[in-house]
Design a protein around this motif. Structure first.
Motif, PDB file in Angstrom:
ATOM      1  N   ALA A 130      63.172  31.066  17.820  1.00  0.00           N
ATOM      2  CA  ALA A 130      63.465  32.467  17.492  1.00  0.00           C
ATOM      3  C   ALA A 130      62.283  33.358  17.857  1.00  0.00           C
ATOM      4  N   LEU A 131      61.088  32.918  17.524  1.00  0.00           N
ATOM      5  CA  LEU A 131      59.895  33.715  17.820  1.00  0.00           C
ATOM      6  C   LEU A 131      59.692  33.891  19.319  1.00  0.00           C
ATOM      7  N   ALA A 132      60.082  32.899  20.102  1.00  0.00           N
ATOM      8  CA  ALA A 132      59.939  33.000  21.560  1.00  0.00           C
ATOM      9  C   ALA A 132      60.792  34.130  22.138  1.00  0.00           C
ATOM     10  N   HIS A 133      61.845  34.511  21.420  1.00  0.00           N
ATOM     11  CA  HIS A 133      62.733  35.586  21.887  1.00  0.00           C
ATOM     12  C   HIS A 133      62.543  36.881  21.105  1.00  0.00           C
ATOM     13  N   TRP A 140      54.122  40.948  15.094  1.00  0.00           N
ATOM     14  CA  TRP A 140      54.483  39.597  15.489  1.00  0.00           C
ATOM     15  C   TRP A 140      53.593  38.551  14.832  1.00  0.00           C
ATOM     16  N   LYS A 141      52.294  38.789  14.866  1.00  0.00           N
ATOM     17  CA  LYS A 141      51.358  37.796  14.322  1.00  0.00           C
ATOM     18  C   LYS A 141      51.619  37.556  12.837  1.00  0.00           C
ATOM     19  N   ARG A 142      51.903  38.611  12.125  1.00  0.00           N
ATOM     20  CA  ARG A 142      52.154  38.500  10.677  1.00  0.00           C
ATOM     21  C   ARG A 142      53.462  37.766  10.390  1.00  0.00           C
ATOM     22  N   VAL A 143      54.550  38.178  11.065  1.00  0.00           N
ATOM     23  CA  VAL A 143      55.840  37.531  10.785  1.00  0.00           C
ATOM     24  C   VAL A 143      55.909  36.116  11.364  1.00  0.00           C
ATOM     25  N   ALA A 144      55.029  35.786  12.302  1.00  0.00           N
ATOM     26  CA  ALA A 144      54.982  34.434  12.853  1.00  0.00           C
ATOM     27  C   ALA A 144      54.199  33.470  11.975  1.00  0.00           C
ATOM     28  N   ASP A 145      53.497  33.985  10.993  1.00  0.00           N
ATOM     29  CA  ASP A 145      52.698  33.159  10.095  1.00  0.00           C
ATOM     30  C   ASP A 145      53.614  32.342   9.173  1.00  0.00           C
ATOM     31  N   PRO A 146      53.519  31.006   9.207  1.00  0.00           N
ATOM     32  CA  PRO A 146      54.388  30.169   8.371  1.00  0.00           C
ATOM     33  C   PRO A 146      54.265  30.453   6.872  1.00  0.00           C
ATOM     34  N   ASP A 147      53.080  30.796   6.405  1.00  0.00           N
ATOM     35  CA  ASP A 147      52.933  31.117   4.981  1.00  0.00           C
ATOM     36  C   ASP A 147      53.712  32.384   4.627  1.00  0.00           C
ATOM     37  N   PHE A 148      53.630  33.382   5.490  1.00  0.00           N
ATOM     38  CA  PHE A 148      54.389  34.620   5.301  1.00  0.00           C
ATOM     39  C   PHE A 148      55.890  34.308   5.306  1.00  0.00           C
ATOM     40  N   GLN A 149      56.318  33.504   6.271  1.00  0.00           N
ATOM     41  CA  GLN A 149      57.737  33.154   6.375  1.00  0.00           C
ATOM     42  C   GLN A 149      58.227  32.413   5.133  1.00  0.00           C
ATOM     43  N   ARG A 150      57.450  31.436   4.685  1.00  0.00           N
ATOM     44  CA  ARG A 150      57.862  30.666   3.501  1.00  0.00           C
ATOM     45  C   ARG A 150      57.961  31.576   2.278  1.00  0.00           C
ATOM     46  N   GLU A 151      56.979  32.450   2.114  1.00  0.00           N
ATOM     47  CA  GLU A 151      57.008  33.379   0.979  1.00  0.00           C
ATOM     48  C   GLU A 151      58.258  34.248   1.034  1.00  0.00           C
ATOM     49  N   ALA A 167      70.216  28.375  10.240  1.00  0.00           N
ATOM     50  CA  ALA A 167      69.031  28.325  11.116  1.00  0.00           C
ATOM     51  C   ALA A 167      69.355  28.655  12.567  1.00  0.00           C
ATOM     52  N   ARG A 168      70.430  29.390  12.801  1.00  0.00           N
ATOM     53  CA  ARG A 168      70.760  29.809  14.165  1.00  0.00           C
ATOM     54  C   ARG A 168      69.702  30.802  14.650  1.00  0.00           C
ATOM     55  N   PRO A 169      69.133  30.591  15.820  1.00  0.00           N
ATOM     56  CA  PRO A 169      68.041  31.452  16.292  1.00  0.00           C
ATOM     57  C   PRO A 169      68.370  32.947  16.296  1.00  0.00           C
ATOM     58  N   GLY A 170      69.572  33.322  16.680  1.00  0.00           N
ATOM     59  CA  GLY A 170      69.947  34.736  16.670  1.00  0.00           C
ATOM     60  C   GLY A 170      69.850  35.334  15.275  1.00  0.00           C
ATOM     61  N   ASP A 171      70.259  34.574  14.267  1.00  0.00           N
ATOM     62  CA  ASP A 171      70.166  35.040  12.881  1.00  0.00           C
ATOM     63  C   ASP A 171      68.716  35.104  12.430  1.00  0.00           C
ATOM     64  N   LEU A 172      67.900  34.170  12.920  1.00  0.00           N
ATOM     65  CA  LEU A 172      66.478  34.182  12.568  1.00  0.00           C
ATOM     66  C   LEU A 172      65.765  35.361  13.225  1.00  0.00           C
ATOM     67  N   ILE A 173      66.161  35.718  14.437  1.00  0.00           N
ATOM     68  CA  ILE A 173      65.592  36.906  15.084  1.00  0.00           C
ATOM     69  C   ILE A 173      65.947  38.147  14.267  1.00  0.00           C
ATOM     70  N   TRP A 174      67.183  38.209  13.791  1.00  0.00           N
ATOM     71  CA  TRP A 174      67.617  39.307  12.917  1.00  0.00           C
ATOM     72  C   TRP A 174      66.736  39.365  11.667  1.00  0.00           C
ATOM     73  N   LEU A 175      66.456  38.218  11.089  1.00  0.00           N
ATOM     74  CA  LEU A 175      65.614  38.143   9.897  1.00  0.00           C
ATOM     75  C   LEU A 175      64.188  38.592  10.216  1.00  0.00           C
ATOM     76  N   LEU A 176      63.628  38.098  11.308  1.00  0.00           N
ATOM     77  CA  LEU A 176      62.269  38.489  11.715  1.00  0.00           C
ATOM     78  C   LEU A 176      62.190  39.993  11.969  1.00  0.00           C
ATOM     79  N   THR A 177      63.218  40.541  12.573  1.00  0.00           N
ATOM     80  CA  THR A 177      63.260  41.983  12.836  1.00  0.00           C
ATOM     81  C   THR A 177      63.283  42.768  11.527  1.00  0.00           C
ATOM     82  N   ASN A 178      64.052  42.281  10.568  1.00  0.00           N
ATOM     83  CA  ASN A 178      64.071  42.944   9.245  1.00  0.00           C
ATOM     84  C   ASN A 178      62.698  42.891   8.593  1.00  0.00           C
ATOM     85  N   TRP A 179      62.045  41.749   8.645  1.00  0.00           N
ATOM     86  CA  TRP A 179      60.708  41.625   8.054  1.00  0.00           C
ATOM     87  C   TRP A 179      59.723  42.533   8.774  1.00  0.00           C
TER      88      TRP A 179
END
Length: 186
Positions: A130-133, A140-151, A167-179
């Motif tokens: 998901a992060l690759a897309h 990006w650096k903040r939302v790519a942090d596993p600790d941030f993601q887990r929290e 865990a569909r990548p498109g849905d995860l991109i949507w989630l990352l965009t929201n964060w």
């Protein structure tokens, strides 16, 4: 689906869609349609039902060739399912030496009985894809942090979590965009 949903009251579209999907999952072509349709975020449980429906009709569906993504390139059922569900096999059945059918069956079984923690682990396995897309994120650096993601994942309400639990990548991109957007307005 669009024509059907146009005929019902706006407040009844989700129950109508759910009933239509449940009915059509009992047919080979309906199972394949709903497995391949990208109708917004879908939970692990619903994805499991879609995969199980395709697996029930595996034999008759194998006799055809399918066009998918690349125009003019015919795929076998196995190639089609790899093209559409490689993410599910990677996230839910990372053991890669079984057949496509076996990996999809195992992924569906795991999704069907997944706990919230199981879903989070599957999400983490798919997050690099998901992060690759998701290259347009401002933080990006903040939302790519596993600790941030887990929290963030552990604090998602059940409705939002359900939408990304497969865990569909498109849905995860949507989630990352929201964060990313939430970080922008903070």
């Amino acid at each position: 689906m669009d024509a059907l949903l146009d005929t019902v009251d706006q407040q009844n579209t989700l129950p109508t869609r759910d009933a239509c999907e449940a009915f059509f999952l009992e047919t080979a072509w309906g199972a394949l349609y709903f497995a391949l349709a990208q109708m917004g975020p879908v939970s692990a449980t619903r994805t499991a039902k879609r995969l199980q429906a395709v697996l029930r009709f595996w034999e008759p569906l194998q006799c055809a060739r399918y066009l998918f993504k690349k125009v003019g390139m015919a795929h076998t059922l196995e190639e089609l399912m790899v093209a559409a569900y490689d993410w599910a096999m990677d996230a839910w059945c990372p053991e890669g030496d079984a057949s496509v059918h076996e990996r999809l069956a195992m992924a569906a079984e795991r999704m069907e009985r997944a706990t919230r923690e199981d879903c989070i682990e599957a999400i983490f396995r798919e997050m690099p894809r998901a992060l690759a897309h998701a290259d347009k994120l401002k933080h990006w650096k903040r939302v790519a942090d596993p600790d941030f993601q887990r929290e963030r994942l552990t604090t998602l309400d059940s409705w939002f979590f359900e939408r990304v639990s497969a865990a569909r990548p498109g849905d995860l991109i949507w989630l990352l965009t929201n964060w990313d957007h939430e970080l922008e307005v903070q």
